[in-house]
Design a protein around this motif. Structure first.
Motif, PDB file in Angstrom:
ATOM      1  N   ARG A  57       1.013  -1.118  -0.062  1.00 19.77           N
ATOM      2  CA  ARG A  57      -0.373   0.015  -0.127  1.00 19.77           C
ATOM      3  C   ARG A  57       0.760   1.141  -0.031  1.00 19.77           C
ATOM      4  NH1 ARG A  57      -5.200  -0.059   2.339  1.00 19.77           N
ATOM      5  NH2 ARG A  57      -4.418   1.668   3.516  1.00 19.77           N
ATOM      6  N   VAL A  59       4.081   1.307  -1.751  1.00 14.30           N
ATOM      7  CA  VAL A  59       5.005   1.615  -3.195  1.00 14.30           C
ATOM      8  C   VAL A  59       4.145   2.080  -3.622  1.00 14.30           C
ATOM      9  CG1 VAL A  59       5.069  -0.234  -4.967  1.00 14.30           C
ATOM     10  CG2 VAL A  59       5.837  -0.419  -2.535  1.00 14.30           C
ATOM     11  N   ARG A  61       2.407   4.130  -6.938  1.00 11.90           N
ATOM     12  CA  ARG A  61       1.708   3.516  -7.647  1.00 11.90           C
ATOM     13  C   ARG A  61       0.552   4.343  -9.022  1.00 11.90           C
ATOM     14  NH1 ARG A  61      -2.560  -1.861  -7.237  1.00 11.90           N
ATOM     15  NH2 ARG A  61      -2.656  -2.729  -8.983  1.00 11.90           N
ATOM     16  N   THR A  62       0.837   3.706 -10.338  1.00 10.65           N
ATOM     17  CA  THR A  62      -0.006   4.919 -10.979  1.00 10.65           C
ATOM     18  C   THR A  62      -0.987   4.934 -10.566  1.00 10.65           C
ATOM     19  OG1 THR A  62       1.351   4.309 -12.988  1.00 10.65           O
ATOM     20  CG2 THR A  62      -0.800   5.133 -13.784  1.00 10.65           C
ATOM     21  N   GLN A  63      -2.238   5.943 -10.599  1.00  9.97           N
ATOM     22  CA  GLN A  63      -4.495   6.476 -10.041  1.00  9.97           C
ATOM     23  C   GLN A  63      -4.460   6.028 -11.500  1.00  9.97           C
ATOM     24  OE1 GLN A  63      -4.513   8.724  -6.581  1.00  9.97           O
ATOM     25  NE2 GLN A  63      -2.764   7.183  -5.422  1.00  9.97           N
ATOM     26  N   ALA A  64      -5.677   5.900 -11.104  1.00  8.01           N
ATOM     27  CA  ALA A  64      -6.719   6.191 -12.545  1.00  8.01           C
ATOM     28  C   ALA A  64      -7.546   7.603 -11.957  1.00  8.01           C
ATOM     29  CB  ALA A  64      -8.047   4.668 -12.158  1.00  8.01           C
TER      30      ALA A  64
END
Lengths: 64, 375
Positions: A57, A59, A61-64
């Motif tokens: 959680r 790390v 990360r690309t978010q939508a």
């Protein structure tokens, strides 16, 4: 008022688990000395698994 | 998606005849907003205003005034909505929505869409345009990602942090959610008709040929399971954000969460173990395990203190704890430095989580014993 039921299935698991795991990780060193070896093993294993999910959680990360 | 140009049957719309209102004679697909409301005079105007302020506003706003004893209906009309007053409804929100949808659905074409939203929801202006875009791609429903509004003091703060983490999780999962929330979700008329048919045919629980199952505590969760079992996909994209109320006291929060958690459990019991529900059951089991572990941990700490008079902290577990602290901090970053500082203390939010675990345990207990339900 009318409410939604999202947390029952959504945050319910994620948030509570993280909290439970935080509790488990907080002071696990006490358990081996309590004579509850099996309990210690179960709690420790769970805490480690939850620590892995906590890392996931964190790390980026690309978010939508 | 092609638009059916067949004319709509507007004679059964949930709108009083005296209003002289009819569905707009528009050939493109319509969007109708449906707001169930029980004594919501303090909030209904803001909810309606957020609909008027949409980049792509709904063609019609209908407020289902359900057993209201306050000024909800008058305020809704003043704000530009049509008011449908329920008759003899004993099934709360689900019953109110069913009464409106029973009249609305036959008047609509398959391509038309219905936004079901709570009276305390305030949508961002992009909500409807974004949701329509995704709905045209064949989804069963497009839901909102909510955050908590101000109020409620400390217990409100904890909920806002919780909601912020939920929104972050949904965004990281690219809109994949377990539940299309009642806060706001857009459905196509075709999809809702499919649900009605499936209930009538016994394909889904509920038996009564209506959209919402009135026997459940969490009708939005149940409808999500219904859609998934009918093969639809659901999504809560980033553009579909909204704000909602938080509970302002611990007692209210307890009641709300007890209903949500028990409702979710009973929904799963109704559907059994299926390809759809297996991941929901998995989460329930993990949550239950989390409760047991937390209990074991607290008991063992107490034991250790009682027998040894001290607890022994090992470096490895301190390291693990640091991971959890980091997780709490990072995941609440959207709420600002003050909330990050609160999260860093761990103990405060841990207490909140233990409270929620306690509610969850009570929900399991009540569901197992089939105790009387309280809304």
């Amino acid at each position: 008022m009318y409410n939604s039921g999202v947390l029952s299935g959504g945050i319910g698991a994620g948030g509570v688990l993280a909290g439970g795991a935080a509790a488990a990780g907080g002071d696990l060193g006490a358990l081996p000395f309590s004579g509850l070896g099996l309990v210690w093993f179960v709690v420790a294993a769970f805490a480690l698994v939850m620590a892995a999910t906590a890392l996931w959680r964190i790390v980026p990360r690309t978010q939508a | 998606m092609s638009v059916n140009t067949q004319s709509r049957d507007t004679s059964r719309l949930p709108i009083p005849e005296r209003s002289g209102v009819s569905v707009p004679a528009i050939e493109r697909a319509l969007v109708i907003a449906l707001i169930p409301a029980h004594n919501e005079e303090a909030q209904i105007a803001d909810a309606i205003r957020s609909l008027h302020e949409q980049e792509s506003p709904p063609d019609m706003i209908v407020v289902c005034a359900d057993n209201c004893t306050d000024g909800t209906a008058r305020i809704a009309e003043d704000a530009g909505a049509y008011v449908f007053e329920t008759v003899g409804n004993e099934h709360k929100k689900a019953g109110a929505l069913n009464q409106a949808l029973d009249r609305l659905l036959p008047a609509l074409r398959d391509e038309d869409a219905i936004l079901v939203m709570d009276a305390d929801s305030i949508l961002v202006p992009t909500f409807l345009s974004e949701a329509q875009k995704h709905l045209r791609n064949g989804l069963g429903g497009v839901g909102g990602v909510f955050t908590g509004r101000s109020g409620g003091g400390f217990v409100g703060t904890l909920q806002r942090n919780e909601y912020a983490r939920y929104a972050r999780d949904v965004a990281r999962l690219k809109g994949k959610v377990l539940v299309l929330t009642g806060t706001a979700t857009l459905f196509s008329a075709r999809t809702l008709r499919h649900v009605v048919w499936a209930r009538a045919e016994g394909v889904l629980p509920g038996r009564v040929p209506q959209v919402y199952d009135t026997n459940v505590l969490t009708e939005d969760n149940e409808l999500t399971l219904a859609l998934l079992h009918l093969g639809y996909k659901v999504l809560s994209p980033k553009g579909c954000r909204l704000t909602t109320e938080v509970m302002e006291s611990w007692r209210d929060l307890y009641r709300q969460r007890l209903r949500w958690k028990r409702g979710a459990l009973e929904n799963l019991r109704d559907y059994g173990l299926t390809r759809v529900t297996v991941r929901y059951w998995g989460r329930q089991i993990l949550t239950l395990f989390g409760i047991v572990v937390t209990l074991a941990y607290l008991l063992s700490l107490t034991w250790s203190l009682a027998v040894d008079g001290a607890v022994h902290v090992h470096p490895i577990w301190l390291a693990v704890t640091c991971v959890f602290v980091a997780e709490r901090l990072v995941t609440v970053r959207a709420r600002g430095p003050l909330q990050m500082a609160l999260a860093a203390t761990v103990i405060v939010e841990m207490s909140f989580d233990i409270f929620l675990q306690g509610v969850h345990a009570k929900a399991i207990w009540d569901a197992l014993l089939n105790n009387e339900r309280k809304w």
